[in-house]
Enzyme design. Structure first.
Site, mmCIF file in Angstrom:
data_model
loop_
_atom_site.group_PDB
_atom_site.id
_atom_site.type_symbol
_atom_site.label_atom_id
_atom_site.label_comp_id
_atom_site.label_asym_id
_atom_site.label_seq_id
_atom_site.Cartn_x
_atom_site.Cartn_y
_atom_site.Cartn_z
ATOM 1 N N HIS A 221 0.561 -1.063 0.174
ATOM 2 C CA HIS A 221 0.268 0.005 -0.436
ATOM 3 C C HIS A 221 0.476 1.285 0.148
ATOM 4 O O HIS A 221 0.162 2.147 -0.302
ATOM 5 C CB HIS A 221 -0.764 -0.157 1.006
ATOM 6 C CG HIS A 221 -0.252 0.633 2.166
ATOM 7 N ND1 HIS A 221 0.751 -0.948 3.130
ATOM 8 C CD2 HIS A 221 0.040 1.565 3.315
ATOM 9 C CE1 HIS A 221 1.048 0.170 4.140
ATOM 10 N NE2 HIS A 221 0.484 1.095 4.155
HETATM 11 C C1 UD1 Z 1 -2.472 5.622 6.224
HETATM 12 C C2 UD1 Z 1 -0.991 6.028 6.343
HETATM 13 C C3 UD1 Z 1 0.049 4.827 6.185
HETATM 14 C C4 UD1 Z 1 -0.331 3.259 7.034
HETATM 15 C C5 UD1 Z 1 -1.850 3.333 6.763
HETATM 16 C C6 UD1 Z 1 -1.578 1.477 6.628
HETATM 17 C C7 UD1 Z 1 -0.514 8.355 6.192
HETATM 18 C C8 UD1 Z 1 0.482 9.826 5.877
HETATM 19 N N1 UD1 Z 1 -0.616 7.156 5.874
HETATM 20 O O1 UD1 Z 1 -1.721 5.482 4.369
HETATM 21 O O2 UD1 Z 1 0.973 4.971 7.050
HETATM 22 O O3 UD1 Z 1 0.594 2.170 6.607
HETATM 23 O O4 UD1 Z 1 -2.673 4.118 6.560
HETATM 24 O O5 UD1 Z 1 -3.527 1.609 6.245
HETATM 25 O O6 UD1 Z 1 -1.145 9.175 7.818
HETATM 26 N N2 UD1 Z 1 -9.253 4.501 1.731
HETATM 27 C C9 UD1 Z 1 -10.551 3.796 2.011
HETATM 28 N N3 UD1 Z 1 -11.187 3.403 3.308
HETATM 29 C C10 UD1 Z 1 -10.539 4.046 4.653
HETATM 30 C C11 UD1 Z 1 -9.625 4.732 3.865
HETATM 31 C C12 UD1 Z 1 -9.028 4.623 3.048
HETATM 32 O O7 UD1 Z 1 -11.003 3.379 0.657
HETATM 33 O O8 UD1 Z 1 -11.455 3.456 5.795
HETATM 34 C C13 UD1 Z 1 -8.866 4.527 0.433
HETATM 35 C C14 UD1 Z 1 -9.180 6.528 0.637
HETATM 36 O O9 UD1 Z 1 -9.259 6.183 -1.185
HETATM 37 C C15 UD1 Z 1 -7.889 7.003 0.566
HETATM 38 C C16 UD1 Z 1 -7.141 5.694 0.046
HETATM 39 O O10 UD1 Z 1 -7.546 5.002 0.785
HETATM 40 O O11 UD1 Z 1 -7.858 8.356 -0.596
HETATM 41 C C17 UD1 Z 1 -5.770 5.993 0.598
HETATM 42 O O12 UD1 Z 1 -6.108 6.789 2.563
HETATM 43 P P1 UD1 Z 1 -5.280 7.746 3.803
HETATM 44 O O13 UD1 Z 1 -5.375 6.970 4.456
HETATM 45 O O14 UD1 Z 1 -4.967 8.564 3.232
HETATM 46 O O15 UD1 Z 1 -3.317 6.792 3.286
HETATM 47 P P2 UD1 Z 1 -3.383 5.217 3.578
HETATM 48 O O16 UD1 Z 1 -2.954 5.052 2.642
HETATM 49 O O17 UD1 Z 1 -4.182 4.123 4.465
#
Ligand code: UD1
Length: 385
Positions: A221
Site C-alpha cells: 500500500h
Molecule cells: C495511511 C497512513 C500509512 C499507513 C496506512 C495503513 C498516512 C500518511 N498514511 O495510509 O502510514 O501505513 O494508512 O493503512 O497517514 N480509503 C478507503 N477507506 C478507508 C481509508 C482509506 O477506501 O477507510 C482509501 C481512500 O481512497 C484513500 C486511500 O484509501 O484516499 C488512502 O488512504 P489514506 O488514509 O490517505 O492513506 P493510506 O494509504 O491508507
C-alpha cells in the site's frame, strides 16, 4: 461528544488509521485497569472509516466505541492533516486532559500532537524514534516532527534512542518499553481465524494448494510502490511470477485497489496461483500470517509481526525504520527490483528463510510499562484523593 468525569487526570488517546488500532488496544485496556487513578477518553479522527479498515478492528480488538469520531475521511495530506487539527482543537479544550497519547506515524499522529503542544498539553508518543532516513515517505516526516513535539517518548527497540538523541531530544524523556503491537499479537494469538474459515467468510474457493505452511501472504500500500504505474506494474508482474511457485494470498488495501482499477492491472490478480481478498480483519490477517511460508509486504507493522511469529518476511521497500526486524528478526529488505525479489524468494523457499529471534521486551507487557510511567508522571497526590 461524550462527557467525562474530570475528578481524575484524563488521558486522551488518539487513533486514526488501521495500524493505530492494534497499538492503542493494549494501552487502553491497561489504562482502564487503572481507572481508580486515571480517566480515559478515546478520539478517533476518522482517517480510516470503512467497516474493513476500522469497525472490524475495534470489534476484534475489544476497543470501545470512541468517545468522539472527528470523521475527517480521505483527502490530500494537507487537507486531511488540517481537518484533524481543526476538529481536534475544541475536543482538547473541552476535555483538558493531563496528556494526549499518540501512536505510530500517520497524519492523525502529527496533527493532534501539533494542536496539543501549542496548548501546553503534554504529548506522549508511542513508537518513537524509528527512522527510515527516507524523507520521501510521509510517515518519516510525521515521525520526526511528532518526536520533536513530545514530552514522553516510548520506544520499541534500543536503536530508536540514538536516533532521538542525534536529533537533540533529551534522553531523560525517552523510555524503552517494548512493542505494543506485539502485546496485541500475543493477546490474540489463540483467537485467530483458521484458513478454511477465512476463505468461507469471504466466499472465496480455497485452492487445494493452499495449506498450512504452503502459501505466501502479500500486502502492498505504500505510495512509492502503488502510485507509480511503472513500479506497481513491475511489482505485480513479479508477484504473479512468484505465484507460479507458491500460492500468493493478497489482502488488497483500498489505496491499492483504487490504483489497480485506475491502471487496469486486474490481469495480474487473475494469474494462476494468485488469490485475492479485501482488506482482512485483524484476527484473519494474524491467522493467515501465522501459518504462512513467507510474507511479502511493504507494511511496517507486518515486518514486526512476522518477526514475532518467526515467519520469514520479504520487504518490498528500499529501507526500514525497524532495523531490529532485520538484525535480529526474520526480515529481509529487497526493494522493488524484480530480480532481487525473485532471488530472495527462491532462497527463502529453499532454505526456509531467517530463523530470527524475538527482540527484547516484545513480551506482551509494553502497555503496562507505559501506563506505569504515565502514572508516575501524571497522577499526583491531590488527584487520587
Ligand atoms: C495511511 C497512513 C500509512 C499507513 C496506512 C495503513 C498516512 C500518511 N498514511 O495510509 O502510514 O501505513 O494508512 O493503512 O497517514 N480509503 C478507503 N477507506 C478507508 C481509508 C482509506 O477506501 O477507510 C482509501 C481512500 O481512497 C484513500 C486511500 O484509501 O484516499 C488512502 O488512504 P489514506 O488514509 O490517505 O492513506 P493510506 O494509504 O491508507
Amino acid at each position: 461528544m461524550n462527557n467525562i468525569n474530570k475528578t481524575k487526570p484524563v488521558v486522551l488517546c488518539v487513533v486514526g488509521a488501521r495500524p493505530n488500532f492494534m497499538k492503542i488496544a493494549p494501552i487502553f485496556a491497561s489504562l482502564q485497569n487503572n481507572s481508580n487513578v486515571l480517566s480515559t477518553y478515546l478520539v478517533h479522527t476518522g482517517q480510516h472509516y470503512d467497516e474493513a479498515m476500522k469497525d472490524a478492528f475495534f470489534k476484534q480488538l475489544g476497543i470501545p466505541e470512541p468517545d468522539i469520531d472527528l470523521e475527517v475521511g480521505s483527502a490530500s495530506h494537507a487537507v486531511q492533516t488540517a481537518q484533524v487539527m481543526l476538529k481536534f482543537e475544541p475536543v482538547l479544550d473541552q476535555i483538558q486532559p493531563c496528556c494526549i497519547v499518540v501512536v505510530g506515524d500517520v497524519n492523525s499522529t502529527i496533527a493532534c500532537s501539533l494542536v496539543a503542544v501549542k496548548k501546553h498539553v503534554p504529548v506522549v508518543h508511542v513508537e518513537a524514534g524509528l527512522r527510515s532516513n527516507d524523507r520521501g515517505m510521509p510517515e518519516e516526516i510525521n515521525r520526526i516532527l511528532t518526536d520533536q513535539l513530545s514530552d514522553l517518548l516510548f520506544t520499541t527497540e534500543r536503536s530508536a534512542k540514538n536516533n532521538l538523541c542525534n536529533e537533540g531530544i533529551s534522553e531523560n524523556k525517552v523510555h524503552f518499553v517494548g512493542n505494543v503491537m506485539i502485546d496485541s499479537l500475543l493477546n490474540n494469538l489463540q483467537r485467530t481465524v483458521s484458513l478454511a474459515e477465512i476463505f468461507a467468510n469471504h466466499n472465496v474457493d480455497m485452492p487445494a494448494t493452499v495449506q498450512s505452511g504452503s502459501y505466501a501472504v502479500l500486502t502492498l500500500h505504500r505510495p512509492s510502490n502503488v502510485d507509480d504505474p511503472a513500479v506497481f506494474q513491475r511489482i505485480l508482474g513479479t508477484v504473479s511470477d512468484v505465484a507460479r511457485k507458491i500460492p500468493v494470498i493478497f489482502s488488497i488495501h483500498p489505496r491499492t485497489q483504487k490504483m489497480i482499477s485506475e491502471m487496469a492491472m486486474n490481469r495480474f490478480l487473475e494469474a494462476p496461483g494468485m488469490v485475492c481478498f479485501p482488506p482482512l480483519p485483524y484476527l484473519e490477517m494474524l491467522g493467515l500470517m501465522k501459518t504462512a511460508r513467507l510474507v511479502l509486504t511493504d507494511s511496517g507493522g507486518l515486518q514486526e509481526e512476522t518477526t514475532a511469529l518467526g515467519v520469514p518476511c520479504v520487504t518490498l521497500r528500499e529501507n526500514t525504520e525497524r532495523p531490529i526486524t532485520v538484525d535480529q528478526g526474520t526480515n529481509t529488505i529487497v526493494g522493488s527490483d524484480a530480480e532481487k525479489i525473485m532471488t530472495c524468494i527462491d532462497d527463502v523457499l529453499e532454505s526456509g528463510g531467517k530463523a530470527g529471534c524475538v527482540p527484547e521486551f516484545w513480551d506482551g507487557k509494553a502497555a503496562d510499562r507505559i501506563v506505569d510511567i504515565l502514572k508516575m508522571n501524571y497522577v499526583t497526590e491531590t488527584s487520587v484523593q
